[in-house]
Design an enzyme around this catalytic site. Structure first.
Site, PDB file in Angstrom:
ATOM      1  N   GLU A  63      -0.531   2.440   6.667  1.00 35.19           N
ATOM      2  CA  GLU A  63      -0.200   3.978   6.016  1.00 35.19           C
ATOM      3  C   GLU A  63      -0.991   4.473   6.803  1.00 35.19           C
ATOM      4  O   GLU A  63      -0.603   6.005   6.700  1.00 35.19           O
ATOM      5  CB  GLU A  63      -1.011   2.981   4.724  1.00 35.19           C
ATOM      6  CG  GLU A  63      -0.830   1.804   4.402  1.00 35.19           C
ATOM      7  CD  GLU A  63       0.333   2.047   3.527  1.00 35.19           C
ATOM      8  OE1 GLU A  63       1.436   3.222   3.027  1.00 35.19           O
ATOM      9  OE2 GLU A  63       1.497   0.828   4.043  1.00 35.19           O
ATOM     10  N   ALA A  88       1.254  -0.877   0.195  1.00 34.74           N
ATOM     11  CA  ALA A  88       0.187  -0.467   0.074  1.00 34.74           C
ATOM     12  C   ALA A  88       0.546   1.633   0.137  1.00 34.74           C
ATOM     13  O   ALA A  88       2.087   0.975   0.892  1.00 34.74           O
ATOM     14  CB  ALA A  88      -0.915   0.087   1.457  1.00 34.74           C
ATOM     15  N   ASN A  91      -0.211   7.760   0.286  1.00 44.90           N
ATOM     16  CA  ASN A  91      -0.535   9.240  -0.732  1.00 44.90           C
ATOM     17  C   ASN A  91      -1.237  10.023   0.626  1.00 44.90           C
ATOM     18  O   ASN A  91      -2.849   9.720   1.317  1.00 44.90           O
ATOM     19  CB  ASN A  91      -0.704   9.072  -1.630  1.00 44.90           C
ATOM     20  CG  ASN A  91      -0.287   8.192  -2.431  1.00 44.90           C
ATOM     21  OD1 ASN A  91       1.023   7.964  -2.466  1.00 44.90           O
ATOM     22  ND2 ASN A  91      -0.860   7.215  -3.173  1.00 44.90           N
TER      23      ASN A  91
END
Length: 906
Positions: free
Chosen positions: A291, A255, A258
């Protein structure tokens, strides 16, 4: 294709970019083969830079036009970017380029996956989108407009507007280009919301292809748990109005964090009880947490350059491990992490691909997304926390957030906040970031039953100076920092509460540390090693609770006084440092620790030691399985007070690769087929020894309630799965066949299929499984991988080769490629078979893949990293395979670097 003669980049050569970027405006006019990207970027001279060369990275771009302050310019182009004369003051750069997402099989930059546009820009993918200073220390605010005919168009930050055929996004937080993201496609969303501690309402979405909507619920709950945990434990709130996750089938990594638009490999976010195993659910939960946690440790504070990659990854891996430990079982998580560290990072740290946690140089940064940077980097954070204590750790991290929010930081910045909050000098500790290799600890013990000497004063050999204040033990539970041992000795007496008998005996542990030479580092200096130790009495009672001995020298001794009898030490509790403990214990001593140790990790480790010794004896001689091991294992399995998942871990044997490495370390040449035979024989003997207990355990751990992927249910299925694997060796697969027939979730179905393969059966079930799941790509990855991982060594390469000719196999999907070729690499005796067929097949497929996807190719090359530990014939086969890869015309710089490092000195 990349340049196969790349330039080496060095940490020591870092200089800041000559310009700051005040704002970035991008417009994307999407077309599969001819996407136009229009950029408008405001630059200003960087007062901290001396070099004013205006160089913008750019690869595989067709420049249509370029302007500075509205006037056409003609920059000088190269295959790596462009240079151009620019004004002395601030100016606006505008460019229009054309790119081909549909033919971008490298999956870096903007590419297409199943009709969806998506991006992957870390580490250096943004340069394949437009011309830009593509480096992490250049941060700016981005505004993005997307134009196209697709119903969903997403980018970073908050939505700024939308209309027919367009959408605009604005990210108010400055970020480097590697965090840029864009997704556009025919997608549907699983929506939810989250309210932060300060009352901010956040819109949450998981975007997927229409057929995958039913696999999103668990991922969404995991996201909300992560957001809550980060607020409660680290005080970090989310900082945008929306958080989007997108599932993508074709993705090189797990993953990508962003800002505000996380892009996930579909295998790392999509799950349903029917299609995902318990292990898949736990992995998804951990990756989503990882993430999300990057929002602060990676995004709000990023890394100055790619040499500092461990700053964001090591810290975030440590944080996601904390999260999993809190929401599941801390001992089970710790044991699993150490198994992974030993299986992946230790071989890397002691082989041709060895590098420091913070490398000194690289040719292709994609090759340094490694277990050393991630997992060892996390271990370094854990050691630091253990040394300074809980309270000081969180105080320092809070200062890190306050001091460096919005910065591109370095390891020095990270360590400085700890020095400033604790007063400690971390100069020696910093060696963990610069020195490669795994330290090896040896230990000697001495017992003096006579009168005690000075209370708790540590001894040293030779006693060159008084080390009382600098080499003592710190109480792990209290987090004391370097207090004199005279004081800590009294604290230890108090901590025991007077429950243990006291006396005049003195017990001394003498440790020696050594780190062997690694490529580019012949000489090694002593590390700071926190060694968590507890002492057990002869009756198994704990006479000294866990305390952390801070080792700083090549040889160092620690004394424990006031003991009534010689204790049994429990050393390196909770695996307090990423080291190899070389300690000679008899089977009786290991059996004692297996039965009595109060530290779950070391109790498991004692069983592991017995298993290792048994396997080594079986490999090198005609030994029978150790009776102490089998009896100790029986006692552990009968202990209903132990977490079922922990008991399942006790049943797992050391990997075949681990045994091969142990033989190699002892100067022996490992025979993969002999190790495989010993493994299979020991498993059969275990099944026979436990044959009366196994059916009972299996029955006790069946679950009648509806499936839930929580730790409670999953731990029971872990144990029943481990038991089924042994049962299948003595019942001809009967129990596995029954389980397959009634399975209502993927954990039960896949473990039953594995049991049948263990029993030498399952052909009909394999075909039925394929027919049932042929339209589910993630489940079919399991089908491919299971056949290779359970293939007998002599047939493993043949099975893998046959599966590469299956209509559903494709080189261009990283998940499918890893399912087959990665599984072959993990089939130790199959990949390293004496025929060399495993090496040859993997080389063939890597050569074919490199032209399409250099990043995945280079990472898969690591399968060869242990080739030198085997016999001359196997080495010849492996060398031939590596040389054939190296000789491939137009080989990417990614793969060239990896193969060159593995062949160095051959």
């Amino acid at each position: 294709m990349k340049d196969a003669s790349p330039q080496t980049i060095y940490l020591k050569d870092y200089t800041p970019f000559g310009f700051t970027v005040e704002s970035v405006e991008l417009t994307f006019r999407l077309a599969p083969h001819a996407t136009r990207v229009l950029s408008k970027i405001r630059f200003a001279p960087n007062p901290e830079a001396t070099d004013r060369t205006f160089f913008l990275h750019g690869e595989d771009l067709r420049l249509i036009s370029a302007r500075i302050d509205g006037r056409e310019v003609n920059p000088e182009l190269s295959d790596r970017g462009l240079t151009c004369a620019v004004p002395e003051g601030a100016f606006t750069w505008e460019a229009e380029v054309e790119i081909d997402p549909a033919n971008n099989t490298a999956l870096e930059g903007l590419y297409m996956s199943s009709g969806m546009y998506c991006t992957q820009c870390e580490a250096e993918g943004f340069r394949k989108i437009t011309f830009y200073p593509d480096r992490p220390d250049v941060m700016s605010v981005f505004t993005v407009r997307i134009e196209g005919d697709l119903p969903v168009m997403l980018s970073n930050g908050n939505k700024a507007g939308q209309g027919a055929g367009w959408a605009e996004w604005h990210d108010p937080w400055p970020k480097p280009a590697y965090l840029f993201a864009l997704v556009a496609g025919d997608l549907v969303n699983h929506p939810d919301s989250f309210t932060t501690g300060s009352g901010r309402a956040v819109e949450l979405n998981i975007w997927v292809r229409p057929g995958d909507l039913h696999k999103c619920a668990f991922g969404m709950e995991a996201l909300k748990r992560s957001m809550t945990w980060d607020e409660e434990v680290y005080g970090r709130e989310y900082d945008l109005d929306i958080f989007n996750i997108v599932a993508v089938d074709d993705f090189n990594m797990g993953a990508m964090e962003n800002k505000g638009l996380n892009i996930f490999n579909s295998s790392a976010v999509l799950a349903s009880p029917e299609t995902a195993t318990d292990a898949n659910f736990e992995r998804i939960e951990a990756i989503i947490a990882h993430e999300y946690f990057h929002n602060w440790t990676g995004n709000r504070i990023t890394c100055r350059d790619w040499f500092q990659l461990c700053l964001k990854e090591g810290l975030t891996v440590f944080r996601d491990a904390q999260f999993t430990s809190d929401v599941r079982s801390a001992p089970v998580k710790r044991i699993g992490d150490v198994m992974d560290l030993r299986g992946r990072q230790f071989p890397e740290d002691n082989g041709p691909l060895s590098h420091p946690v913070r490398p000194e140089s690289f040719q292709e940064i994609n090759n340094f997304y490694t277990a050393t940077v991630y997992e060892k980097g996390a271990e370094v954070i854990g050691m630091l926390k253990r040394l300074v204590g809980e309270e000081a750790y969180y105080k320092a991290v809070e200062l890190y957030f306050e001091r460096h929010d919005g910065d591109a930081a370095t390891i020095e910045d990270w360590l400085k906040v700890f020095e400033d909050t604790t007063g400690r000098d971390l100069g020696q500790f910093k060696r963990w970031y610069s020195q490669s290799g795994t330290p090896r600890l040896t230990v000697e013990e001495a017992w003096e039953p006579g009168e005690t000497g000075a209370e708790g004063v540590p001894a040293s050999r030779p006693p060159s100076r008084d080390l009382a204040a600098e080499q003592g033990a710190s109480d792990d539970s209290k987090g004391s920092q370097g207090a004199p041992d005279q004081v800590r000795g009294a604290a230890r007496e108090q901590a025991s509460g007077g429950a243990a008998p006291t006396g005049g005996g003195t017990y001394t542990l003498t440790f020696r540390q050594e780190t062997r030479p690694t490529p580019g580092q012949e000489e090694k200096l002593p590390q700071v090693i926190p060694i968590a130790v507890g002492l057990l009495g002869p009756n198994g009672a704990e006479v000294r609770p866990t305390e952390v001995l801070e080792m700083t020298q090549a040889e160092q001794s620690f004394r424990f006084t006031g003991l009534a009898a010689k204790p049994v030490p429990s050393i390196l509790r909770d695996f307090s440092a990423p080291v190899i403990l070389d300690r000679s214990l008899t089977s009786t001593e290991n059996a004692f620790l297996l039965a009595h140790d109060t530290d779950p990790f070391n109790r498991w480790e004692a069983g592991r030691n017995l298993a290792r010794a048994t396997l080594l004896d079986m490999v090198t001689g005609d030994a029978r399985p150790d009776a102490d091991y089998l009896d100790g294992l029986t006692a552990v399995l009968r202990d209903r007070g132990l977490d079922p998942a922990l008991r399942a871990q006790m049943l797992a044997l050391p990997t075949q690769s681990e045994i091969a490495q142990m033989q190699h370390d002892r100067g022996q040449t490992p025979d993969p087929e002999a190790i495989y035979t010993a493994h299979e024989t020991l498993k059969l003997r275990m099944a026979e020894h436990l044959q009366d207990l196994l059916p009972v355990l299996y029955a006790e751990n069946q679950i009648e309630a509806p499936y839930r992927p929580d730790a409670g249910q999953a731990s029971k299925r872990d144990l029943s799965t481990a038991v089924l694997g042994l049962l299948s060796r003595i019942d001809g697969g009967a129990q596995a066949a029954q389980q397959y027939a009634r399975a209502d979730n993927m954990t039960l179905q896949l473990s039953a299929l594995a049991g049948l393969l263990i029993a030498g059966k399952g052909e009909a079930e394999l075909e039925a499984f394929q027919q049932q799941w042929k339209d589910d790509r993630l489940v079919m990855d399991k089908w491919f991988g299971l056949q290779v991982s359970h293939a007998a060594p002599a047939r493993a390469a043949e099975v893998a080769e046959r599966l590469t000719r299956h209509p559903d196999f494709t080189l261009t999907n990283p998940n499918r490629f890893r399912a087959v070729l990665g599984a072959l690499g993990m089939n130790h005796a199959g990949f390293h078979h004496g025929s060399g067929k495993g090496y040859a097949l993997v080389a063939d497929k890597l050569i074919a893949l490199d032209a399409k996807n250099p990043q995945t190719t280079a990472r898969m090359c690591a399968l060869f990293q242990t080739w030198r530990r085997y016999d001359a014939s196997r080495q010849a086969h492996a060398r031939a395979a590596l040389e054939r890869i190296a000789a491939t015309p137009g080989l990417s710089r990614d793969t060239t670097e990896m193969v060159t490092r593995m062949l160095a000195g051959a």
